[in-house]
Design a protein around this motif. Structure first.
Motif, PDB file in Angstrom:
ATOM      1  N   GLN A 181      40.320  64.396  -9.913  1.00 55.27           N
ATOM      2  CA  GLN A 181      41.188  63.324 -10.390  1.00 55.27           C
ATOM      3  C   GLN A 181      41.694  63.613 -11.804  1.00 55.27           C
ATOM      4  N   GLY A 182      40.767  63.905 -12.715  1.00 50.79           N
ATOM      5  CA  GLY A 182      41.142  64.039 -14.111  1.00 50.79           C
ATOM      6  C   GLY A 182      42.014  65.242 -14.406  1.00 50.79           C
ATOM      7  N   ILE A 183      41.769  66.357 -13.731  1.00 53.84           N
ATOM      8  CA  ILE A 183      42.526  67.578 -14.011  1.00 53.84           C
ATOM      9  C   ILE A 183      43.621  67.799 -12.969  1.00 53.84           C
ATOM     10  N   LEU A 184      43.269  67.794 -11.686  1.00 57.31           N
ATOM     11  CA  LEU A 184      44.277  68.065 -10.664  1.00 57.31           C
ATOM     12  C   LEU A 184      45.185  66.867 -10.402  1.00 57.31           C
ATOM     13  N   GLY A 185      44.711  65.652 -10.693  1.00 58.50           N
ATOM     14  CA  GLY A 185      45.589  64.495 -10.621  1.00 58.50           C
ATOM     15  C   GLY A 185      45.611  63.746  -9.306  1.00 58.50           C
ATOM     16  N   PHE A 186      44.651  63.997  -8.412  1.00 61.79           N
ATOM     17  CA  PHE A 186      44.588  63.219  -7.183  1.00 61.79           C
ATOM     18  C   PHE A 186      44.164  61.781  -7.499  1.00 61.79           C
ATOM     19  N   ASP A 187      44.608  60.847  -6.660  1.00 58.21           N
ATOM     20  CA  ASP A 187      44.242  59.443  -6.814  1.00 58.21           C
ATOM     21  C   ASP A 187      42.941  59.160  -6.077  1.00 58.21           C
ATOM     22  N   VAL A 188      42.054  58.405  -6.701  1.00 56.79           N
ATOM     23  CA  VAL A 188      40.819  57.985  -6.043  1.00 56.79           C
ATOM     24  C   VAL A 188      41.132  56.809  -5.129  1.00 56.79           C
ATOM     25  N   THR A 189      40.794  56.940  -3.863  1.00 53.58           N
ATOM     26  CA  THR A 189      41.005  55.847  -2.913  1.00 53.58           C
ATOM     27  C   THR A 189      39.707  55.131  -2.562  1.00 53.58           C
ATOM     28  N   ALA A 190      38.575  55.768  -2.800  1.00 52.38           N
ATOM     29  CA  ALA A 190      37.278  55.120  -2.575  1.00 52.38           C
ATOM     30  C   ALA A 190      36.209  55.899  -3.321  1.00 52.38           C
ATOM     31  N   ASP A 191      35.288  55.195  -3.950  1.00 56.76           N
ATOM     32  CA  ASP A 191      34.157  55.806  -4.648  1.00 56.76           C
ATOM     33  C   ASP A 191      32.896  55.075  -4.210  1.00 56.76           C
ATOM     34  N   LEU A 192      32.069  55.765  -3.425  1.00 57.67           N
ATOM     35  CA  LEU A 192      30.857  55.160  -2.880  1.00 57.67           C
ATOM     36  C   LEU A 192      29.614  55.536  -3.672  1.00 57.67           C
ATOM     37  N   GLY A 193      29.792  56.190  -4.808  1.00 61.60           N
ATOM     38  CA  GLY A 193      28.654  56.631  -5.598  1.00 61.60           C
ATOM     39  C   GLY A 193      28.204  58.016  -5.202  1.00 61.60           C
ATOM     40  N   SER A 194      27.788  58.170  -3.964  1.00 58.20           N
ATOM     41  CA  SER A 194      27.376  59.483  -3.461  1.00 58.20           C
ATOM     42  C   SER A 194      28.503  60.194  -2.724  1.00 58.20           C
ATOM     43  N   ALA A 195      29.655  59.541  -2.640  1.00 60.01           N
ATOM     44  CA  ALA A 195      30.816  60.139  -1.979  1.00 60.01           C
ATOM     45  C   ALA A 195      32.088  59.645  -2.655  1.00 60.01           C
ATOM     46  N   LEU A 196      33.075  60.515  -2.699  1.00 57.05           N
ATOM     47  CA  LEU A 196      34.339  60.229  -3.368  1.00 57.05           C
ATOM     48  C   LEU A 196      35.476  60.645  -2.450  1.00 57.05           C
ATOM     49  N   PHE A 197      36.519  59.814  -2.380  1.00 58.35           N
ATOM     50  CA  PHE A 197      37.670  60.109  -1.536  1.00 58.35           C
ATOM     51  C   PHE A 197      38.930  60.044  -2.387  1.00 58.35           C
TER      52      PHE A 197
END
Length: 277
Positions: A181-197
């Motif tokens: 997200q921070g470098i490549l710039g993808f948008d976070v659509t869900a953050d489950l703590g142990s998983a990121l989308f």
């Protein structure tokens, strides 16, 4: 998403699996490499590497490759083929609210998801851009009873089946978030703590990553399994924008004038290329 490259030990057996069980077509086979897809669209590249050790199931790398089918009937046809030819490799299924998915692994242990998307107007998207996803019960037998149509199989595989998303195993989520997200710039659509989308353009996710089996994993060793993940962007200008961001963060990358190649914090190889030109 573009093709996913898998490094394999037995090229013939793996090519046969993706052709016969997954219902992909062999688009090209030259030497130690086979490219498979549907409707002329490549999705899986298999490259034989006989001298590499087996994949590390608890290391960073591939969790699963996800192939998206155009509708329920085509997904059901692939599901029926998997049941017939590789039923012992079935792992489970889920209704994710945005999609219906069936999970397997291939002959060399690489995770594989076969799914179809629900129409976007059926998704729940929150004001912050997060997409509501779930893991509701999905009975594969009921899905087949409702949607399997032998005529789909008899009419061939002219319809496409593309890489919908790629799900990775990573060592920790905060580092993954900073990079993707921070470098490549993808948008976070869900953050489950142990998983990121993450995604681009409002899709539920183009990239997933988790630590369910790989928490604390360090850089990847050279093994069978995931070779690289290939990402398509609209134009060469978009590739150059990626290149500028990674240079600004001091990340090593190679740019041949078309494709930008770099690795994530665990050594997973990424290739970013323009869809046009």
């Amino acid at each position: 998403m573009d093709t996913v490259e898998l490094l394999v030990s037995d090229l013939d057996a793996m090519t046969d699996f993706y052709r016969r069980a997954v219902t992909l077509d062999v688009l090209d086979q030259t030497g130690a490499t086979a490219t498979l897809g549907r409707g002329g669209l490549a999705s899986i590249v298999l490259r034989q590497e006989k001298d590499l050790p087996g994949r590390d199931s608890r290391g960073a790398g591939l969790y699963h490759t996800a192939i998206v089918f155009q509708d329920q009937a085509r997904l059901a046809s692939a599901l029926a083929s998997m049941a017939q030819h590789a039923g012992q490799l079935y792992e489970g299924s889920a209704d994710h609210l945005v999609s219906e998915a069936f999970y397997f692994h291939d002959l060399e242990g690489n995770g594989l998801e076969l799914y179809r998307d629900r129409p976007r107007d059926e998704w729940t998207v929150h004001a912050d851009g997060r997409v509501q996803m779930g893991a509701e019960f999905l009975d594969p037998n009921q899905f087949l009873q409702r949607w399997y149509d032998p005529a789909v199989e008899e009419n061939g595989t002219d319809a496409t089946a593309a890489i919908g998303h790629v799900h990775l195993q990573v060592g920790d989520i905060p580092t993954a978030r900073r990079f993707y997200q921070g470098i490549l710039g993808f948008d976070v659509t869900a953050d489950l703590g142990s998983a990121l989308f993450l995604s681009a353009g409002g899709y539920h996710h183009h990239l997933g990553m988790n630590t369910w089996h790989s928490a604390g994993a360090g850089p990847r060793a050279a093994t069978l399994g995931l070779g690289d993940v290939r990402i398509l962007v609209p134009t060469r200008d978009d590739v150059e924008a990626f290149a500028e961001r990674v240079r600004d963060h001091g990340i090593a990358a190679a740019d041949d004038g078309r494709t930008l190649r770099l690795t994530d914090p665990w050594g997973t190889r990424l290739a970013i290329a323009p869809e046009l030109g």
